[in-house]
Design an enzyme around this catalytic site. Structure first.
Site, short mmCIF file in Angstrom:
data_model
loop_
_atom_site.label_atom_id
_atom_site.label_comp_id
_atom_site.label_asym_id
_atom_site.label_seq_id
_atom_site.Cartn_x
_atom_site.Cartn_y
_atom_site.Cartn_z
N ARG A 148 -5.39 5.48 13.91
CA ARG A 148 -4.39 4.84 14.00
C ARG A 148 -3.06 5.89 15.45
O ARG A 148 -3.52 6.36 15.06
CB ARG A 148 -3.12 5.19 12.62
CG ARG A 148 -3.54 4.16 10.96
CD ARG A 148 -2.55 5.07 10.51
NE ARG A 148 -4.32 4.69 9.35
CZ ARG A 148 -3.13 4.52 7.67
NH1 ARG A 148 -2.52 4.93 7.49
NH2 ARG A 148 -3.85 3.84 7.29
N SER B 51 -1.05 0.18 7.49
CA SER B 51 -0.37 0.99 6.50
C SER B 51 0.82 0.87 6.32
O SER B 51 1.38 -0.37 6.83
CB SER B 51 -1.76 1.71 6.58
OG SER B 51 -1.11 1.69 4.59
N HIS B 52 1.31 1.94 5.76
CA HIS B 52 2.61 1.95 5.86
C HIS B 52 3.39 2.77 6.58
O HIS B 52 4.43 2.68 6.70
CB HIS B 52 2.90 3.50 4.23
CG HIS B 52 2.37 4.32 4.20
ND1 HIS B 52 0.59 4.43 5.18
CD2 HIS B 52 2.77 5.99 4.83
CE1 HIS B 52 0.74 6.33 5.05
NE2 HIS B 52 1.61 6.87 5.03
N ASP C 266 2.75 -1.71 0.53
CA ASP C 266 3.48 -0.63 1.90
C ASP C 266 2.39 -2.05 3.09
O ASP C 266 1.98 -2.98 2.16
CB ASP C 266 2.55 0.17 1.77
CG ASP C 266 0.43 0.30 1.65
OD1 ASP C 266 -0.10 -1.04 1.45
OD2 ASP C 266 -0.16 0.86 2.57
N ASP D 34 0.31 -3.23 4.63
CA ASP D 34 -0.73 -3.92 3.71
C ASP D 34 -1.64 -4.00 2.65
O ASP D 34 -2.80 -4.74 2.28
CB ASP D 34 -2.21 -3.10 4.77
CG ASP D 34 -2.58 -1.63 3.96
OD1 ASP D 34 -1.49 -1.10 3.36
OD2 ASP D 34 -3.83 -1.17 4.92
N ASP E 199 -2.07 -2.46 -0.42
CA ASP E 199 -2.97 -1.27 -1.19
C ASP E 199 -2.35 -0.25 -1.06
O ASP E 199 -2.82 0.18 -2.81
CB ASP E 199 -4.53 -0.43 -0.35
CG ASP E 199 -4.59 0.74 1.11
OD1 ASP E 199 -2.38 0.08 1.72
OD2 ASP E 199 -4.53 0.26 2.25
N ARG E 200 -1.29 -0.71 -1.48
CA ARG E 200 -0.56 0.77 -1.69
C ARG E 200 0.71 0.22 -2.81
O ARG E 200 0.99 -0.56 -2.62
CB ARG E 200 0.41 1.74 -0.85
CG ARG E 200 -0.58 2.91 -0.05
CD ARG E 200 0.41 3.56 0.70
NE ARG E 200 -0.27 4.00 0.95
CZ ARG E 200 -0.45 5.55 2.10
NH1 ARG E 200 0.86 6.39 1.17
NH2 ARG E 200 -0.58 6.29 2.47
N THR F 87 -9.35 13.42 -0.02
CA THR F 87 -8.38 12.57 -0.03
C THR F 87 -9.58 10.93 0.90
O THR F 87 -9.34 11.46 1.66
CB THR F 87 -7.35 12.82 0.58
OG1 THR F 87 -6.87 13.82 -0.43
CG2 THR F 87 -6.10 11.75 1.11
N GLU G 55 -4.98 7.66 -6.49
CA GLU G 55 -4.49 8.70 -5.66
C GLU G 55 -3.32 9.11 -5.73
O GLU G 55 -2.22 8.57 -6.13
CB GLU G 55 -4.72 8.48 -4.17
CG GLU G 55 -6.08 8.35 -4.14
CD GLU G 55 -6.12 8.27 -1.97
OE1 GLU G 55 -7.13 9.24 -1.90
OE2 GLU G 55 -5.89 6.82 -1.74
N SER H 283 -0.80 9.52 -3.24
CA SER H 283 -0.22 8.60 -2.35
C SER H 283 -0.43 6.87 -3.23
O SER H 283 -0.62 6.19 -2.06
CB SER H 283 -0.94 8.55 -1.05
OG SER H 283 -2.14 8.11 -1.59
N LYS I 88 -7.70 0.43 -2.68
CA LYS I 88 -7.20 0.53 -3.65
C LYS I 88 -6.11 -1.09 -3.32
O LYS I 88 -6.57 -1.36 -2.37
CB LYS I 88 -5.92 1.78 -2.70
CG LYS I 88 -5.62 2.12 -2.10
CD LYS I 88 -5.05 2.94 -1.76
CE LYS I 88 -4.05 3.52 -0.52
NZ LYS I 88 -5.07 3.69 0.37
C1 VG1 Z 1 -2.93 9.08 3.36
C2 VG1 Z 1 -2.74 9.61 1.64
C3 VG1 Z 1 -4.50 8.94 1.19
C4 VG1 Z 1 -4.72 7.28 1.83
C5 VG1 Z 1 -4.38 7.62 3.24
C6 VG1 Z 1 -4.74 5.60 3.06
O1 VG1 Z 1 -3.94 9.50 4.28
O2 VG1 Z 1 -2.88 11.17 1.27
O3 VG1 Z 1 -4.28 9.17 -0.21
O4 VG1 Z 1 -5.74 7.60 1.20
O5 VG1 Z 1 -3.28 7.90 3.32
O6 VG1 Z 1 -4.34 5.11 2.95
P1 VG1 Z 1 -3.41 11.25 5.02
O7 VG1 Z 1 -5.09 12.16 5.15
O8 VG1 Z 1 -2.44 10.94 5.39
O9 VG1 Z 1 -3.10 11.90 3.39
V1 VG1 Z 1 -3.75 3.72 3.48
O10 VG1 Z 1 -2.46 2.55 2.57
O11 VG1 Z 1 -2.33 5.00 4.24
O12 VG1 Z 1 -4.92 2.83 4.47
CO CO Z 2 -2.12 1.01 3.13
#
Ligand code: VG1
Ligand code: CO
Length: 566
Positions: free
Chosen positions: A27, A121-122, A292, A294, A296-297, A361, A380, A382, A393
């Site tokens: 990212r 993602s988000h 979110d 994409d 998955d959340r 994580t 998770e 998150s 997810k």
């Molecule tokens: C974050 C979340 C984690 C999740 C990851 C990807 O990671 O804490 O639980 O699996 O995002 O989610 P980090 O390393 O920033 O804490 V997604 O929906 O952004 O692909």
């Molecule tokens: Co996502």
């Protein structure tokens, strides 16, 4: 002319040193992908080169995006490079749109070698927002650390990439497109597939659609409000919840995927999904959810905006898992949660006599357990919930899981959660995020904190805040030994566990696009049913005070508070 084979060319390039994939994919600011010469090409070549040549020749890959700005351009480049690198077939969502769970589902269904998802993602999108590339492997899940490390190593020394610059595909036209390439025996094939269909057909085999439809239609219907936040989920929500399951069309809002998500963070939490929260507070809807970018959340809300903490969500689904037909067929092999996720799930596992795994994580660790038949349901903190139906997810899956439970139990969201707390106790939980911190300040903060909390004298130390007393029972830098392949993953967060089961965790995020993000997680457990109805931030105040004092995060970063609290 039309049938002249398409040339394959090799282009010289210069490596970058910052293409190490994080928790899920690479990212960066969109401008990095858009303006740095061959930035996407270098990473794409590194991903493709990470696949053994023998496996790569003629194989099938899936490509999709969450529709954010730069996705189309990126897909065109990836198609041209996949063709040049010997991939035999690409399956792509119409208009380039596929959610992360849908990509996982399609990879598994068609036995593809993997897939590429264009998403951050988000994180916000647009020219001034973020862009990202996720790479999933043959099981449908995010690539393991060994694969992402290989990609990173290749990206640091890359000198050239292969591409078919003249190859043009039509992303709108469903069906097959074939291309003859120079020096290749077999034509390169692209298949444009419906964004929703394969995923929808999978959900039909998991849930009782008739029961959910019964809940959402008729005179006593549960009124729901679903916010796709202008991310990828719009088409899925409309087709699955409205067309298939009967929710009225006006239940679904922000369902047109936009390149910049309407200028918002497509992040389903109480900070960013505020319009959903406001709508729920009106009292008209009995169930609310958001996703979110994409897909998955997920965030689940009850009437009047009753918030279901994601750590509770997975625990509640676990305790009510018999309401979901899929698990009646497969049985329940185990539960899993990431380390910072509250231990609410553990309490359910204990009562149900189901093993609970605690992983670092990121979803890749769950995938390994699932492939080995050790895990059926996981989550998770998150806002991620899912099961072994895929290896990501799955936001909409979580919504259908909740609707299945509501349909079977005939209770409101709030009643279900409160009955859960009454039975298992409540794990109060919150997370503070400090975003875009100077990476050096973040590094030294974590290093110094580790030195303090892992000193032997720290055990049994007492902290008194107001009339609360906490005694340290255990501290560590979390490391995980995968029970399947024995691989050890270190340095996954500092945690302090107190004798009353409270926990404080400090962790560096692996998904930021700029600077470093430090996350502080706090949790405390309350067994007494008369005390389960309090404000989390009030209950957790003393633990947070300890966390701030120990880490000196405000002094060290110049911040006066977190960027986001969830
Ligand atoms: C974050 C979340 C984690 C999740 C990851 C990807 O990671 O804490 O639980 O699996 O995002 O989610 P980090 O390393 O920033 O804490 V997604 O929906 O952004 O692909
Ligand atoms: Co996502």
């Amino acid at each position: 002319m039309e049938n002249a084979p398409i040339p394959v060319v090799t282009v010289q390039t210069v490596p970058y040193d910052d293409q190490r994939p994080g928790t899920s994919g690479l990212r960066k600011k969109t401008s990095v992908f858009e303006s740095k010469r061959n930035y996407l090409q270098n990473f794409t070549q590194s991903v493709l080169s990470s696949i053994d040549l023998r496996d790569r020749q003629g194989c099938t890959m899936v490509v999709g995006s969450d529709g954010r700005y730069f996705s189309r351009t990126a897909i065109e480049t990836i198609v041209q490079m996949a063709a040049a690198n010997g991939i035999g077939r690409l399956v792509i969502g119409q208009h380039g749109i596929l959610s992360t769970p849908a990509v996982s589902c399609i990879i598994r269904k068609i036995k593809a070698i993997g897939g590429i998802i264009l998403t951050a993602s988000h994180n916000p999108g647009g020219p001034a927002g973020d862009f990202g590339v996720k790479f999933n492997v043959a099981n449908g899940g995010p690539a393991s650390e060994s694969v992402t490390e290989k990609i990173y190593q290749i990206s640091k020394t890359i000198e050239e990439f292969a591409i078919c610059p003249d190859l043009r595909i039509n992303l709108s036209r469903l069906g097959r497109q074939e291309f003859d390439l120079e020096n290749k025996f077999k034509p390169f094939r692209v298949e444009i597939v419906d964004t929703v269909e394969v995923y929808l057909n999978m959900l039909r085999t998991i849930f009782d659609f008739t029961a959910i439809k019964g809940l959402l239609t008729g005179p006593n219907q549960l009124k729901i409000r679903i916010d796709a936040m202008h991310g990828v989920m719009g088409p899925y929500v409309r087709r699955i919840l409205c067309d298939e399951l009967g929710a009225p069309a006006n239940s679904a809002v922000n369902c047109v995927p936009l390149e910049d998500f309407g200028g918002q963070h497509p992040d389903p939490n109480l900070t960013y999904a505020t319009s959903l929260l406001e709508a729920m507070k009106g009292g008209e809807y009995g169930f609310g959810a958001a996703f979110d970018g994409d897909g998955d959340r997920n965030m689940i809300l009850g009437r009047n905006g009753f918030f279901v903490n994601p750590s509770d969500s997975v625990a509640v689904i676990a305790a009510n898992i018999c309401c979901i037909p899929y698990f009646q067929k497969t049985g329940i092999r185990g539960f899993a949660r990431s380390m910072p996720t509250s231990t609410a799930l553990d309490r359910v596992g204990k009562v149900m006599k189901i093993p609970v795994y605690e992983t670092p994580t990121g979803w890749k660790f769950f995938g390994n357990l699932m492939d080995a038949g050790k895990c059926s349901l996981c989550g998770e903190e998150s806002f991620g919930t899912g099961s072994d139906h895929i290896r990501e997810k799955d936001g909409l899956w979580a919504v259908l899981a909740w609707l299945s439970i509501i349909a079977a139990r005939k209770r409101s969201v709030e009643e279900i959660v409160k009955e859960h707390w009454a039975r298992f106790g409540r794990n109060y939980y919150c997370r503070f995020d400090y975003e875009d911190i100077d990476p050096r300040a973040a590094y030294y903060l974590m290093r110094d904190l580790e030195a303090v909390v892992t000193e032997r004298s720290f055990i049994n130390q007492q902290f008194a805040v107001g009339n609360h007393n906490y005694t340290v029972e255990k501290t560590e830098n979390f490391e995980y030994t995968d029970p399947v392949d024995g691989i050890v993953t270190r340095n996954q967060g500092l945690r302090l566990i107190f004798t009353d089961d409270s926990r404080i965790i400090f962790r560096l995020s692996g998904t930021g696009s700029m600077g470093s993000t430090i996350r502080i997680y706090a949790e405390s457990y309350e067994r007494d049913p008369s005390k389960i109805d309090r404000e989390p931030q009030v209950v957790l105040g003393p633990l947070i005070a300890i966390a701030l004092k120990l880490s000196q995060i405000h002094d060290r970063t110049g911040r006066r508070g977190p960027t986001v609290i969830t």
